[in-house]
Design an enzyme around this catalytic site. Structure first.
Site, PDB file in Angstrom:
ATOM      1  N   LYS A  29       0.832  -1.205   0.000  1.00  0.00           N
ATOM      2  CA  LYS A  29       0.000   0.000   0.000  1.00  0.00           C
ATOM      3  C   LYS A  29       0.865   1.253   0.000  1.00  0.00           C
ATOM      4  O   LYS A  29       0.653   2.170  -0.797  1.00  0.00           O
ATOM      5  CB  LYS A  29      -0.929  -0.013   1.223  1.00  0.00           C
ATOM      6  CG  LYS A  29      -1.915   1.146   1.196  1.00  0.00           C
ATOM      7  CD  LYS A  29      -2.812   1.162   2.418  1.00  0.00           C
ATOM      8  CE  LYS A  29      -3.666  -0.077   2.496  1.00  0.00           C
ATOM      9  NZ  LYS A  29      -5.068   0.167   2.747  1.00  0.00           N
ATOM     10  N   MET A 109      -5.305  -7.445   8.651  1.00  0.00           N
ATOM     11  CA  MET A 109      -4.682  -6.600   9.665  1.00  0.00           C
ATOM     12  C   MET A 109      -5.509  -5.340   9.886  1.00  0.00           C
ATOM     13  O   MET A 109      -6.591  -5.220   9.343  1.00  0.00           O
ATOM     14  CB  MET A 109      -3.248  -6.326   9.283  1.00  0.00           C
ATOM     15  CG  MET A 109      -2.426  -7.592   9.407  1.00  0.00           C
ATOM     16  SD  MET A 109      -0.735  -7.313   9.019  1.00  0.00           S
ATOM     17  CE  MET A 109      -0.880  -6.638   7.408  1.00  0.00           C
ATOM     18  N   ARG A 637       8.725 -49.616 -15.728  1.00  0.00           N
ATOM     19  CA  ARG A 637       9.397 -49.989 -14.477  1.00  0.00           C
ATOM     20  C   ARG A 637       9.082 -51.435 -14.140  1.00  0.00           C
ATOM     21  O   ARG A 637       7.919 -51.837 -14.128  1.00  0.00           O
ATOM     22  CB  ARG A 637       8.951 -49.094 -13.333  1.00  0.00           C
ATOM     23  CG  ARG A 637       9.657 -49.471 -12.052  1.00  0.00           C
ATOM     24  CD  ARG A 637       9.266 -48.598 -10.907  1.00  0.00           C
ATOM     25  NE  ARG A 637       7.901 -48.861 -10.495  1.00  0.00           N
ATOM     26  CZ  ARG A 637       7.279 -48.141  -9.574  1.00  0.00           C
ATOM     27  NH1 ARG A 637       7.892 -47.115  -9.020  1.00  0.00           N
ATOM     28  NH2 ARG A 637       6.052 -48.438  -9.228  1.00  0.00           N
ATOM     29  N   SER A 786      15.880 -42.025 -13.186  1.00  0.00           N
ATOM     30  CA  SER A 786      14.622 -41.317 -12.976  1.00  0.00           C
ATOM     31  C   SER A 786      14.431 -41.191 -11.470  1.00  0.00           C
ATOM     32  O   SER A 786      14.454 -42.197 -10.753  1.00  0.00           O
ATOM     33  CB  SER A 786      13.468 -42.092 -13.608  1.00  0.00           C
ATOM     34  OG  SER A 786      12.264 -41.406 -13.344  1.00  0.00           O
ATOM     35  N   GLY A 788      12.739 -41.087  -8.186  1.00  0.00           N
ATOM     36  CA  GLY A 788      11.463 -41.457  -7.571  1.00  0.00           C
ATOM     37  C   GLY A 788      11.366 -40.680  -6.268  1.00  0.00           C
ATOM     38  O   GLY A 788      11.717 -41.156  -5.197  1.00  0.00           O
ATOM     39  N   ASN A 790       8.998 -39.778  -4.500  1.00  0.00           N
ATOM     40  CA  ASN A 790       8.078 -40.207  -3.427  1.00  0.00           C
ATOM     41  C   ASN A 790       8.855 -41.036  -2.408  1.00  0.00           C
ATOM     42  O   ASN A 790       8.845 -40.749  -1.208  1.00  0.00           O
ATOM     43  CB  ASN A 790       6.935 -41.068  -3.990  1.00  0.00           C
ATOM     44  CG  ASN A 790       6.157 -40.356  -5.078  1.00  0.00           C
ATOM     45  OD1 ASN A 790       6.086 -39.137  -5.095  1.00  0.00           O
ATOM     46  ND2 ASN A 790       5.580 -41.131  -5.986  1.00  0.00           N
ATOM     47  N   ASP A 791       9.515 -42.070  -2.909  1.00  0.00           N
ATOM     48  CA  ASP A 791      10.295 -42.891  -1.991  1.00  0.00           C
ATOM     49  C   ASP A 791      11.513 -42.138  -1.465  1.00  0.00           C
ATOM     50  O   ASP A 791      11.900 -42.305  -0.309  1.00  0.00           O
ATOM     51  CB  ASP A 791      10.740 -44.186  -2.683  1.00  0.00           C
ATOM     52  CG  ASP A 791       9.685 -45.274  -2.544  1.00  0.00           C
ATOM     53  OD1 ASP A 791       9.268 -45.528  -1.397  1.00  0.00           O
ATOM     54  OD2 ASP A 791       9.267 -45.841  -3.563  1.00  0.00           O
ATOM     55  N   CYS A 854       9.991 -38.918 -11.811  1.00  0.00           N
ATOM     56  CA  CYS A 854       8.662 -39.496 -12.011  1.00  0.00           C
ATOM     57  C   CYS A 854       7.870 -39.573 -10.719  1.00  0.00           C
ATOM     58  O   CYS A 854       6.771 -40.106 -10.690  1.00  0.00           O
ATOM     59  CB  CYS A 854       8.753 -40.858 -12.680  1.00  0.00           C
ATOM     60  SG  CYS A 854       9.656 -42.057 -11.685  1.00  0.00           S
ATOM     61  N   TYR A 874      13.780 -34.174 -18.195  1.00  0.00           N
ATOM     62  CA  TYR A 874      12.325 -34.172 -18.264  1.00  0.00           C
ATOM     63  C   TYR A 874      11.698 -34.343 -16.881  1.00  0.00           C
ATOM     64  O   TYR A 874      12.357 -34.778 -15.934  1.00  0.00           O
ATOM     65  CB  TYR A 874      11.814 -35.280 -19.205  1.00  0.00           C
ATOM     66  CG  TYR A 874      12.055 -36.688 -18.700  1.00  0.00           C
ATOM     67  CD1 TYR A 874      11.134 -37.309 -17.851  1.00  0.00           C
ATOM     68  CD2 TYR A 874      13.198 -37.391 -19.059  1.00  0.00           C
ATOM     69  CE1 TYR A 874      11.356 -38.588 -17.374  1.00  0.00           C
ATOM     70  CE2 TYR A 874      13.419 -38.672 -18.589  1.00  0.00           C
ATOM     71  CZ  TYR A 874      12.498 -39.276 -17.740  1.00  0.00           C
ATOM     72  OH  TYR A 874      12.717 -40.522 -17.262  1.00  0.00           O
TER      73      TYR A 874
HETATM   74  C1  PEP Z   1       8.573 -42.816  -6.378  1.00  0.00           C
HETATM   75  O1  PEP Z   1       8.919 -43.471  -5.411  1.00  0.00           O
HETATM   76  O2  PEP Z   1       8.706 -41.577  -6.459  1.00  0.00           O
HETATM   77  C2  PEP Z   1       7.924 -43.474  -7.516  1.00  0.00           C
HETATM   78  C3  PEP Z   1       7.622 -42.805  -8.621  1.00  0.00           C
HETATM   79  O3  PEP Z   1       7.585 -44.779  -7.366  1.00  0.00           O
HETATM   80  P1  PEP Z   1       6.279 -45.243  -6.558  1.00  0.00           P
HETATM   81  O4  PEP Z   1       5.486 -44.020  -6.267  1.00  0.00           O
HETATM   82  O5  PEP Z   1       5.585 -46.200  -7.445  1.00  0.00           O
HETATM   83  O6  PEP Z   1       6.902 -45.861  -5.358  1.00  0.00           O
HETATM   84 MG    MG Z   2       9.003 -45.607  -5.568  1.00  0.00          MG
END
Ligand code: PEP
Ligand code: MG
Length: 902
Positions: A29, A109, A637, A786, A788, A790-791, A854, A874
């Site tokens: 502001k 605020m 995979r 690649s 992963g 998540n794991d 991925c 990618y």
């Molecule tokens: C990961 O672990 O990121 C993955 C892509 O494999 P998933 O989710 O199948 O364990």
């Molecule tokens: Mg995994």
């Protein structure tokens, strides 16, 4: 004693000293008031106290040395400029004290208006206003109310009750019917309320009022609702707010005065035109609170043509200057227009795309800038479905389409109930007469917000738009009764728990659950709308910006898909291959029986025959996918989850066996299964026999999959299509694991592909921290990595990915340990560091190594920027997120690699 440093530190800036680039220091502001002042627009004079002063106050609990003196000096110069003194009994200067952080936090605020009024200056104010006693006393009662509530935490309802009481005594519902005497009486009542709650009289000393108000604004940075809002909007907690002290101008001096809000384009659709609300004879907070209904801004032309024309001139000027949609707050005091605020305005997702496209057409910005101004979260919003309406559904009310989207859910009337039901996983619509900042948690929890009062600029509308949440405001056919937990509309009563549907684009309200249909943007991505030939500004803008994003991005975008249908859809959405084809679903359904045979096999022959039966089925799966992805790479995979996941659960099996035994049935097979399930039971299956470990333990399993992939590729190639398989080994932690699998796989591949021209790559996932840390070695055996994530996130943090988000992340978010779940957006410092190390060391060992990701992060906007920075080739994400990833990859390129002249 003040240090030299603090004496020298400049904590206060006159509006003429700032500019729009100084948002960190002066807040949004303050910086924009300075900008408008310097553009020569009519801004009431004033000054800004910096965020640095606020932070110092919040750290030490007192104003920093030197601040009081600087305020004094700036106040004196303001008094000189205005020719009035703060709180002067004859001719008082009054000021407003307004918060203003770097990022807009609407209504979060505090603001105090009319500072400088007291028992004596109220008389001077009346004289200033040409003997308008009513106005002067109304201003005074507003000061006590706002000051009491904001600065001294007097419960606001008490003032409201007193106001209601005064109206009741007068036999009216409208505050404008209260005359000067009534308001004088109300001031007395307010003062008593103030004294009762604070143990002191309402402060009469103007400078004390000012100092306390400034302090209250500082402190409001840490008010609970502001903290919640910042967390939701991911605004850093340590920015602090600036404080603007501005000479008061009055929109409530009669019918030749008023206040309003204006947008230079429609913040809902982006359409060009005149958008805004005006409220005659009122102060700004009346508009925002939605207390009285406003008129469309166009009506101002009839009411006060001179101010209207002047305002339109300033709007055009501001838009050209900011090169963007601006929103504006203004006040007209007896025919004189004052600009009280401007900023680059919030807008809906659709408006963001449409406006960016228009500004390119108008030559105000280039395509890089247009790309920078939209984002993946907005695009994702535009891909939401909309209501599918046939004659069955008739709207029961129409309010203002305040924030788009289609939302259905159970009606709730309080924020607390919204939070409660949402925690049970229920969709709710929060219904209120109007919202206020205390409703924030309920608004976050709800699918949508429906109010019976307030315009496009009411609290509900502004906050919902900011959150991307569906909102209909000002549906005034609704008679909302909060205590009774019901509303009536069109002769029907809707109670808590009943379902309603609201359309935030049209403003329509429906009873019951309305079915939904896909968005036009999705239809465009699917190829069923041709942007060159349809008259749809949004689709054309999306097309143009996406085309530019594709031209600019360095990251390729692949998809995670394991069926032909998903692959086909993702390809239409722009996927350039498959980054993760999970093969485990191919072991489900009617194939379970074969998997059982595999697990129960007692001899090599039994095992081999089960695998042989699976082989053609797998091959067919891959043929379908390779055909859909003709010419594009497909990363397959090898099977990842523990095999016992394909067997029935232990308890169920045990019961079945017991029951069958009781009946004297033949249970040999079930008993064998039960024994296998018991044998394979793991305490921590996520850390157990899965991924590459499974391939190394069960002979022939991976070999069967590798053969199916290679044979499918050859089949597809013979059919004239191009298959580019990439075989990916999951859960590798040591290069020796990969080498063992690879040696076997290469033999099979060589034998199957022979001279078919098919090339099969072999690579690995990087999802175990050890793999990231030994990436240099692993790259010797891998043609691609690649990530992963998540794991990798699970194992880097030690967080069970299936449990923790529901179990305790709320507490971690509350404590600020992280601002967002690391499973949703990559943790750059920790997990991201592992990615960076692996990318660098992998490439050092094998320069042509292909790198991708991925995990779920591949479709998360912030994470895409990170993967761009790290230099991956990618990202791969679910089909629906492919357009979002394309857009964000383009934005990342523009933002980190700088503009080009395209
Ligand atoms: C990961 O672990 O990121 C993955 C892509 O494999 P998933 O989710 O199948 O364990
Ligand atoms: Mg995994």
């Amino acid at each position: 004693m003040a240090s030299q440093d603090s004496v020298d530190h400049k904590y206060v800036y006159d509006f003429a000293e700032g500019n729009k680039e100084l948002k960190d220091l002066l807040g949004g502001k303050g910086a924009n008031l300075a900008e408008m002042t310097n553009l020569g627009l009519p801004v009431p004079p004033g000054f800004t106290i910096t965020t640095v002063a606020c932070k110092a106050y919040l750290e030490t609990g007192r104003e920093p040395d030197g601040l009081a003196g600087q305020i004094e000096a700036h106040l004196e110069s303001l008094e000189r400029e205005m020719g009035r003194k703060l709180g002067d009994p004859q001719d008082p200067l009054l000021v407003s004290v307004r918060s203003g952080a770097k990022f807009s936090m609407p209504g979060m605020m505090e603001t105090v208006l009319n500072v400088g009024l007291n028992d004596r200056s109220v008389v001077g104010l009346s004289a200033q206003a040409g003997g308008n006693d009513r106005f002067a006393w109304d201003s005074y009662r507003r000061l006590i109310q706002m000051f009491g509530k904001t600065v001294c935490e007097v419960p606001g309802e008490e003032f409201e009750h007193a106001l209601d009481e005064a109206k009741r005594a007068k036999g009216t519902q409208n505050d404008l019917d209260l005359d000067a005497d009534d308001l004088r009486g109300l001031v007395d009542a307010y003062k008593k309320i103030f004294a009762k709650h604070t143990g002191r009289e309402f402060p009469q000393e103007p400078r004390e009022q000012l100092d306390l108000a400034i302090r209250a604004v500082f402190e409001s940075w840490n008010a609970e609702r502001a903290v919640v809002y910042r967390r939701q909007e991911r605004i850093p907690a340590d920015l602090g707010t600036a404080v603007n002290v501005v000479a008061m101008v009055f929109g409530n001096l009669g019918s030749d005065s008023g206040t309003g809000v204006a947008f230079t384009r429609d913040p809902g659709s982006g359409a060009q035109g005149i958008y805004g609300d005006y409220l005659a004879n009122a102060q700004g907070e009346d508009v925002v609170a939605g207390i009285r209904n406003t008129v469309p801004l166009q009506e101002l032309e009839r009411i006060d043509k001179k101010s209207y024309d002047e305002l339109l001139g300033y709007m055009a000027r501001l838009e050209e200057h900011y090169k963007d949609l601006c929103d504006i707050e203004f006040t007209i005091e007896r025919g004189k227009l004052w600009m009280l605020q401007t900023r680059v305005g919030k807008r809906t997702a659709a408006a963001a795309f449409v406006i960016a496209g228009q500004l390119v057409d108008e030559g105000l910005i280039d395509l890089d800038e247009a790309l920078h101004r939209v984002n993946g979260a907005q695009l994702a919003q535009l891909m939401f479905p909309r209501f599918k309406l046939d004659h069955e559904f008739e709207a029961v009310a129409k309010g203002i389409g305040a924030s788009p989207g289609a939302a259905s859910g159970k009606v709730v009337f309080t924020s607390a109930r919204a939070v409660e039901l949402a925690a049970e996983g229920q969709a709710v619509i929060l219904v209120r007469r109007e919202t206020n900042p205390d409703d924030l948690n309920g608004m976050i929890a709800a699918q949508g917000i429906l109010t019976s009062r307030g315009g496009k600029t009411s609290h509900a509308a502004v906050v919902a738009r900011g959150m991307g949440k569906t909102c209909v405001s000002g549906a005034d056919e609704l008679d909302v009764n909060i205590p009774a937990k019901k509303f009536t509309v069109a002769g029907q009563t809707v109670s808590e728990g009943d379902i309603v549907s609201i359309d935030g684009t049209t403003g329509k309200v429906y009873l019951g659950q309305v079915p939904v249909m896909p968005s036009e943007v999705v239809q465009y991505f699917e190829g069923s709308l041709d942007p060159e030939h349809i008259d749809n500004a949004l689709v054309r803008a999306v097309h143009r910006i996406m085309t530019h994003a594709d031209a600019r991005r360095r990251l390729a975008v692949r998809t995670n898909a394991d069926t032909g249908a998903d692959a086909a859809r993702a390809r239409r959405f722009g996927a350039e291959g498959i980054g993760l084809c999970r093969t485990e679903h191919m072991f489900l359904g009617d194939r379970r029986e074969l998997v059982e045979r595999l697990i129960l096999a007692r001899t090599d022959d039994e095992r081999e025959s089960a695998l042989a039966a699976l082989l053609p089925l797998q091959r067919d799966d891959f043929v379908e996918i390779f055909r859909e992805m003709d010419g594009l790479p497909v990363t397959v995979r090898l099977i990842d989850p523990p095999l016992h996941e394909f067997l029935p659960p232990l308890e169920q099996l045990a019961v079945n066996v017991a029951v069958a035994q009781e009946r004297g049935e033949d249970v040999a097979k079930e008993e064998a299964l039960l024994a296998a399930v018991r044998r394979m039971h793991e305490e921590n299956p996520m850390l157990g026999l899965r991924g590459v470990r499974l391939g190394l333990v069960i002979p022939g399993l991976f070999a069967m999959q590798v053969r199916a992939i290679a044979e499918a590729a050859v089949t597809v190639a013979r059919g004239g299509a191009v298959a580019k398989p990439e075989i990916m080994v999951p859960l590798v932690g040591a290069v020796q694991e990969l080498e063992t699998v690879r040696a076997e796989a290469e033999k099979i591949i060589a034998e199957v592909v022979a001279d078919s021209g098919v090339e099969v790559l072999i690579g690995t996932m990087i999802e175990v921290p050890r793999a990231a840390l030994t990436a240099g070695q692993i790259a010797e055996a891998a043609q691609f990595f690649s990530f992963g994530t998540n794991d990798l996130t699970q194992m880097a943090w030690g967080f069970s990915r299936d449990d923790v988000e529901g179990a305790f992340f709320w507490r971690y978010l509350e404590l600020g340990i992280f601002g967002i779940s690391p499973f949703e957006s990559i943790d750059r410092e920790g997990v991201g560091r592992l990615v960076r190390i692996a990318a660098e060391e992998g490439r050092a060992a094998r320069p042509e190594l292909k790198l991708g990701v991925c995990g779920e992060h591949g479709g998360d906007p912030d994470s895409v920027h990170f993967f761009h920075e790290v230099g991956l080739d990618y990202v791969s994400c679910s089909p629906f997120r492919v357009p979002v990833a394309r857009l964000e990859a383009g934005r990342a390129a523009v933002e980190t690699d700088g503009s080009d002249s395209r």
